[in-house]
Design a protein around this motif. Structure first.
Motif, PDB file in Angstrom:
ATOM      1  N   PHE A  72     -47.265  -7.128 -32.518  1.00  0.00           N
ATOM      2  CA  PHE A  72     -47.033  -6.393 -33.508  1.00  0.00           C
ATOM      3  C   PHE A  72     -47.145  -7.438 -35.024  1.00  0.00           C
ATOM      4  O   PHE A  72     -47.628  -6.889 -35.867  1.00  0.00           O
ATOM      5  CB  PHE A  72     -45.800  -5.851 -33.626  1.00  0.00           C
ATOM      6  N   GLN A  73     -46.838  -8.428 -34.635  1.00  0.00           N
ATOM      7  CA  GLN A  73     -47.050  -9.718 -35.757  1.00  0.00           C
ATOM      8  C   GLN A  73     -48.270  -9.764 -36.337  1.00  0.00           C
ATOM      9  O   GLN A  73     -48.765  -9.670 -37.318  1.00  0.00           O
ATOM     10  CB  GLN A  73     -46.502 -10.903 -35.286  1.00  0.00           C
ATOM     11  N   SER A  74     -49.524  -9.868 -35.194  1.00  0.00           N
ATOM     12  CA  SER A  74     -50.919 -10.043 -35.461  1.00  0.00           C
ATOM     13  C   SER A  74     -51.252  -8.770 -36.008  1.00  0.00           C
ATOM     14  O   SER A  74     -51.982  -8.780 -37.045  1.00  0.00           O
ATOM     15  CB  SER A  74     -51.605 -10.230 -34.195  1.00  0.00           C
ATOM     16  N   ILE A  75     -50.932  -7.649 -35.623  1.00  0.00           N
ATOM     17  CA  ILE A  75     -51.374  -6.335 -36.340  1.00  0.00           C
ATOM     18  C   ILE A  75     -50.859  -6.196 -37.787  1.00  0.00           C
ATOM     19  O   ILE A  75     -51.602  -5.528 -38.577  1.00  0.00           O
ATOM     20  CB  ILE A  75     -51.303  -4.822 -35.505  1.00  0.00           C
ATOM     21  N   SER A  76     -49.609  -6.251 -37.848  1.00  0.00           N
ATOM     22  CA  SER A  76     -48.872  -6.027 -38.931  1.00  0.00           C
ATOM     23  C   SER A  76     -49.181  -6.968 -40.161  1.00  0.00           C
ATOM     24  O   SER A  76     -48.969  -6.731 -41.285  1.00  0.00           O
ATOM     25  CB  SER A  76     -47.678  -5.698 -38.560  1.00  0.00           C
ATOM     26  N   GLN A  77     -49.385  -8.024 -39.646  1.00  0.00           N
ATOM     27  CA  GLN A  77     -49.341  -9.305 -40.543  1.00  0.00           C
ATOM     28  C   GLN A  77     -48.146  -9.492 -41.221  1.00  0.00           C
ATOM     29  O   GLN A  77     -47.958 -10.098 -42.255  1.00  0.00           O
ATOM     30  CB  GLN A  77     -50.399  -9.089 -41.527  1.00  0.00           C
ATOM     31  N   ASN A  78     -46.898  -9.239 -40.827  1.00  0.00           N
ATOM     32  CA  ASN A  78     -45.466  -9.388 -40.943  1.00  0.00           C
ATOM     33  C   ASN A  78     -44.910  -9.806 -39.947  1.00  0.00           C
ATOM     34  O   ASN A  78     -45.200  -9.467 -38.688  1.00  0.00           O
ATOM     35  CB  ASN A  78     -44.932  -8.187 -41.627  1.00  0.00           C
TER      36      ASN A  78
END
Ligand code: PMT
Length: 395
Positions: free
Chosen positions: A51-57
């Motif tokens: 999720f960190q990679s996809i959301s960039q958050n």
């Protein structure tokens, strides 16, 4: 389409957790800022790094880890969000939120937000059909939470039935439709009355009726969703008022009359309450003792709030209800005229699925111009939407 919108995605521990990655990716592609909060259970199904990679958050999983900023994280996300989307939403998260449990980052953040919240439900069919779960969903819907219903199909556990997470495309569409929806009542002030009133007889007894307040609270919630400023005047109910409404609690019909009269500076008045028509002629100071075999009490008429408003109203759209047990049409039309209403919502409270207490209602709208429309048995939220559509037509 979602440019600049802040969407908090809550991922909970179900087998469909991997599909949340697709949802986050779609939201990002539509221009949203996506912040993901994962429950501990969900991390057993999928890694925060995804999720960190996809959301960039940064993905929040632990309430007590060192803060990344000086904001109190759950409060800052709760405030920043335009919308929350729980995907997949398990029976566990639904049950926790319905009962006010806030024991991890996701549930505390949900408790602290006034943003709209969508639950994309996914679970085993038997869990989905469990009456405890259904009850929790009904509770959340009454508070104004939105459900994205699951599809039917073959589930991961091998069962076939309802409980499969809705298609990620449909989940995203539901959020887009809501966030881009026109708030048709922005700038309008709406007064709603709800629930029963209580008329005391002695210090321990009162008369009342079966109104639960559900119909009126559903109207207040829908009016808020349409962007209106809402004043909710309510008799005693077991319900929690929708956040963002100005809430005025009353007991007796006289209290409700006083509260309504003090708030007539609105554009719309919708009287879904069931105020007691009569009150005890005198209220005993002491508890009435059961000394005689029978007891006769005298009652006198209460104020008819709606009729009083109908007499003095100026620009306000005035909507009444008619709770009937016989000759629904004749009685409703009489009230429409006598109380000077724009339209009246009639329900035959003897019919299964209509009237007091349940989550559904069966109504006919009679308008002052003479037309009427009857509706099938609908959830009170949908009845509320129909009533507000009619009000909006009249603006
Ligand atoms: O609260 P729920 O459990 O969800 O149930 C919904 C409901 C059955 C209460 C609702 O759908 C409904 O019918 N509300 C009106 C109940 C009622 O008092 O009906 P009535 O026909 O007696 O009154 C006609 C209208 O006059 C109503 O708008 C009522 O709010 C109003 N009234 C009645 C008496 C009074 N003294 N003052 C009033 O303003």
């Amino acid at each position: 389409m979602l440019n600049g919108k802040n969407i908090v995605v809550g991922v909970t521990g179900g087998i469909a957790a991997y599909k949340a990655a697709d949802v986050v990716s779609r939201l990002k592609k539509l221009g949203a800022n996506v912040y993901v909060i994962m429950t501990e259970h969900s991390t057993k199904f999928i890694q925060p790094l995804t999720f960190q990679s996809i959301s960039q958050n940064y993905v929040v999983t632990d309430m007590f880890e060192d803060p990344k900023t000086w904001d109190v994280e759950h409060i800052s996300l709760a405030k920043r969000a335009d919308c929350f989307l729980i995907v997949p939403a398990t029976a566990n998260i639904v049950g926790k939120v319905a009962h006010g449990i806030a024991d991890d980052m996701l549930t505390t953040t949900l408790m602290a937000t006034v943003a709209p919240v969508f639950f994309a439900l996914a679970m085993n069919t038997k869990m989905y059909e469990n009456p405890i779960f259904k009850n929790n969903v009904a509770t959340l819907e009454r508070y104004g939470y939105h459900m994205i219903l699951p599809e039917s199909g073959r589930l991961a556990c091998g069962d076939v039935g309802a409980g499969k997470l809705a298609d990620p495309e449909h989940i995203v569409q539901a959020v887009v439709a809501y966030l881009s929806r026109e708030r048709r009542m922005t700038g309008k002030r709406v007064l709603v009355t709800a629930g029963p009133t209580r008329e005391p007889i002695d210090p321990v007894r009162y008369i009342t009726n079966h109104s639960s307040g559900k119909m009126g609270y559903a109207i207040a919630t829908e009016a808020l969703n349409e962007g209106a400023e809402v004043i909710l005047i309510s008799g005693p109910t077991g319900l929690t008022p929708p956040p963002n409404a100005t809430f005025i609690a009353v007991e007796s019909t006289q209290d409700m009359y006083d509260a309504v009269m003090a708030h007539l500076d609105v554009d719309v008045i919708i009287k879904a309450a069931a105020p007691a028509d009569y009150k005890a002629q005198s209220i005993s100071d002491q508890k009435i003792k059961k000394e005689s075999e029978d007891l006769t009490l005298s009652f006198v008429k209460n104020q008819d709030i709606l009729k009083a408003v109908g007499k003095i109203k100026t620009h306000q759209i005035l909507v009444g209800f008619a709770a009937e047990t016989t000759d629904v049409e004749a009685h409703a039309k009489k009230k429409l005229l006598e109380k000077n209403l724009d339209f009246i919502v009639a329900n035959d409270v003897t019919v299964e699925g209509a009237g007091f207490n349940g989550d559904t209602n069966i109504v006919t709208l009679f308008e002052k111009e003479g037309h009427s429309t009857s509706y099938e048995c609908l959830h009170k939220n949908e009845v509320a939407r129909i009533i507000l559509d009619k009000v909006i037509e009249r603006f």
